[in-house]
Design an enzyme around this catalytic site. Structure first.
Site, short mmCIF file in Angstrom:
data_model
loop_
_atom_site.label_atom_id
_atom_site.label_comp_id
_atom_site.label_asym_id
_atom_site.label_seq_id
_atom_site.Cartn_x
_atom_site.Cartn_y
_atom_site.Cartn_z
N ASP A 222 -6.63 -2.19 8.10
CA ASP A 222 -5.79 -3.19 7.25
C ASP A 222 -6.59 -4.68 7.27
OD1 ASP A 222 -3.60 -4.56 6.01
OD2 ASP A 222 -2.35 -2.86 7.34
N ARG B 236 0.84 -1.20 0.09
CA ARG B 236 0.11 -0.22 -0.08
C ARG B 236 0.84 1.25 -0.16
NH1 ARG B 236 -0.82 -0.73 6.01
NH2 ARG B 236 0.31 0.74 7.11
C1 LIG Z 1 -4.36 -6.08 -1.28
C2 LIG Z 1 -2.85 -6.49 -0.60
C3 LIG Z 1 -2.26 -5.24 0.10
C4 LIG Z 1 -1.06 -5.65 0.51
N1 LIG Z 1 -0.27 -4.77 1.33
C5 LIG Z 1 0.91 -4.92 1.78
C6 LIG Z 1 1.44 -3.80 2.23
O1 LIG Z 1 0.99 -2.56 2.46
N2 LIG Z 1 2.96 -4.25 2.73
C7 LIG Z 1 3.52 -5.58 2.50
O2 LIG Z 1 4.69 -5.42 2.79
N3 LIG Z 1 2.80 -6.28 2.16
C8 LIG Z 1 1.53 -6.13 1.45
N4 LIG Z 1 1.03 -7.30 0.93
C9 LIG Z 1 1.53 -8.42 0.99
C10 LIG Z 1 2.44 -8.46 -0.07
O3 LIG Z 1 1.94 -8.00 -1.36
C11 LIG Z 1 3.15 -9.96 -0.13
O4 LIG Z 1 3.60 -10.23 0.98
C12 LIG Z 1 3.85 -10.17 -1.46
O5 LIG Z 1 4.56 -11.50 -1.76
C13 LIG Z 1 5.15 -9.19 -1.24
O6 LIG Z 1 6.10 -9.37 -2.33
P1 LIG Z 1 7.60 -9.59 -1.95
O7 LIG Z 1 7.89 -10.96 -0.97
O8 LIG Z 1 8.25 -9.86 -3.26
O9 LIG Z 1 8.21 -8.26 -1.18
C14 LIG Z 1 -0.45 -6.89 0.18
C15 LIG Z 1 -1.23 -7.89 -0.17
C16 LIG Z 1 -2.42 -7.60 -0.80
C17 LIG Z 1 -3.18 -8.69 -1.61
#
Ligand SMILES: Cc1cc2nc3c(=O)[nH]c(=O)nc-3n(C[C@H](O)[C@H](O)[C@H](O)COP(=O)(O)O)c2cc1C
Ligand SMILES: [Mn+2]
Length: 489
Positions: A279, A174
């Site tokens: 959240d 986000r």
């Molecule tokens: C709608 C939605 C919002 C998300 N918001 C966040 C966020 O604000 N911060 C975060 O760290 N992960 C957030 N996530 C989870 C990450 O997208 C997820 O853990 C993803 O695998 C992160 O990618 P990475 O491991 O490559 O960093 C969100 C997931 C969804 C579906």
């Protein structure tokens, strides 16, 4: 043919009766949340708000909000079908015989063809705004919940490269709007995007893609190991590579057919108080320091459509992104833990609070081995409570799971309290990020595990069942269907 971009996806949703256009002026400040909350909980359609108040672009939301739309997005009839495509590749054996060799080559080709393809021009560059012309306020960015201090971009695909080895990462985080050219970047502590940032000396280039084909958008939320490019996974799942084009002001490739791309950078040591934010835990997460994203260019397709999602008390639209991950990653989990039959992360458990796992039990203490493995496996390591049941239990049937968790458990013997890393957003533990873990072994216990002889479960004989099936009409109990659903127990 895979869905090429957001517009093809919207057209498909419309053809399938899965989209409603809302012509009324509706406020992205709270009002859209309330509409979407009701729509999601009723299993309702995707919504295209054509005239969000105060903005120059329409807003698409609830595109993922039902199992049917999730299946449409992936072009499958059940989410397990996606898992089968993946397990085919993960479980490849050295081929024997010509036919198998040819099939093996096709599978390998499907992997090779997954890599993103760089193209010269993309429609995402139809409109290019730089410097002072950048203005996020033309977008209908939602303020989702009453105590949110500002609007938040909620469905972005955030692209970075690891400064050490150049590998790409795409994640969904986000972004709280600070002003017309600045946002926060909510990179939580366990995430790859944050690791890329922490590995830089000075500033890290960042690109944010908004409005993608549904599989590519999903892939940003997928918990892949750090070195794996989420766009490659998207290419594999789409059966066609993601097309990328070079950024205008950053040394990064961006999806060529995205509706909107924000290019910019984040400094290593520029932080500000982000949040609070309503959240997916169902609570407001407290304000905390997070890095600041400076937008150097905003590029768009003509008449760009802005995508959004609301998270909050479950169930919300993101439940279906989570379910897709649960299904898609089962084969990958099984490569390390082949004894796992199935697992379920209940939506009410907000992804990390609870996992139910069924196993083929082979030795005393097997359930405990599986709990500890889960607590050591990728993002599943953040799971707070793991319940292990025997192979025949349907992990998706929570009544059944409760039955075994009650009937088969001696709390003194079968409950493990351990500790380990916890989700960034978990407000319950004494300290942030770290705290207790609960394991419940609800399998049938063996003598070696300190159990008395285990009783047999009650089952009617096949013979009598067949007899009653046959004779049902004779009994005249018309309100009860003739064949009792096999309970699966
Ligand atoms: C709608 C939605 C919002 C998300 N918001 C966040 C966020 O604000 N911060 C975060 O760290 N992960 C957030 N996530 C989870 C990450 O997208 C997820 O853990 C993803 O695998 C992160 O990618 P990475 O491991 O490559 O960093 C969100 C997931 C969804 C579906
Ligand atoms: Mn990643």
């Amino acid at each position: 043919m895979p869905i090429r971009d957001l517009r093809e996806w919207i057209a498909l949703l419309e053809r399938e009766g899965e989209l409603v256009r809302v012509a009324a002026d509706v406020d992205p400040d709270l009002e859209i949340t309330e509409i979407v909350d009701r729509t999601v909980k009723a299993g309702g359609p995707a919504l295209l708000f054509e005239h969000p108040k105060g903005a120059q672009h329409p807003l698409l939301i609830n595109q993922f909000g039902t199992e049917r739309r999730m299946c449409l997005a992936f072009g499958v009839s059940s989410l397990d079908e996606i898992a089968h495509q993946l397990s085919d590749v993960l479980e490849m054996q050295p081929p024997q015989g010509l036919l198998e060799k040819v099939r093996g080559l096709q599978k390998l080709k499907s992997i090779a063809d997954s890599r993103p393809r760089t193209v010269k021009r993309g429609s995402v560059h139809d409109v290019v705004l730089q410097g002072d012309d950048v203005d996020l306020s033309v977008l209908p960015i939602q303020r989702c919940w009453p105590e949110d201090p500002a609007p938040f971009i909620t469905l972005p695909a955030v692209i970075t490269r690891d400064p050490r080895d150049g590998t790409r990462n795409v994640g969904m985080y986000r972004m709280q709007v600070m002003d017309k050219r600045t946002t926060f970047m909510h990179w939580q502590i366990h995430k790859d995007g944050r690791a890329d940032w922490l590995a830089t000396d000075g500033r890290i280039p960042v690109a944010v893609a908004l409005g993608l084909d549904p599989i590519t958008a999903y892939s940003a939320s997928a918990p892949l190991p750090k070195h794996l490019d989420e766009f490659m996974m998207a290419g594999f799942l789409r059966g066609e590579p993601v097309e990328l084009v070079r950024g205008v002001t950053v040394d990064l490739e961006v999806p060529a057919h995205a509706e909107i791309v924000l290019e910019g950078y984040i400094e290593k040591d520029e932080l500000g108080e982000e949040g609070p934010f309503g959240d997916h835990t169902g609570y407001y997460t407290a304000a905390e320091p997070f890095p600041v994203f400076h937008v150097t260019a905003m590029t768009m397709r003509r008449d760009a459509i802005y995508p959004s999602i609301v998270v909050g008390k479950p169930p919300q639209e993101d439940a279906w992104l989570g379910k897709a991950t649960e299904r898609i990653f089962l084969p990958a989990v099984r490569t390390t833990l082949p004894e796992i039959v199935d697992y379920d992360l209940p939506v009410a458990g907000a992804f990390h609070n609870l996992a139910i796992v069924s196993i083929r039990k082979q030795f005393p203490g097997h359930a405990s081995k599986v709990m500890h493995a889960i607590w050591g496996l990728g993002m599943l390591s953040l799971t707070k409570c793991v319940v292990v049941v025997d192979a025949h239990v349907d992990v998706h049937d929570y009544e059944q799971v409760l039955f075994y968790a009650g009937a088969n458990v001696d709390p003194k013997r079968d409950v493990i309290v351990s500790e380990g890393p916890l989700d960034h957003l978990d407000h319950a533990p004494e300290r942030q990020f770290f705290g207790g873990k609960l394991g419940i072994d609800a399998t049938a216990k063996w003598p070696e595990e300190g159990a008395r002889p285990w009783p047999a479960e009650i089952e009617m004989s096949e013979e009598i069942r067949a007899l009653v099936d046959r004779r049902w009409p004779e009994y005249g109990i018309a309100s009860v269907p003739p064949r009792s659903e096999s309970s699966g127990r």
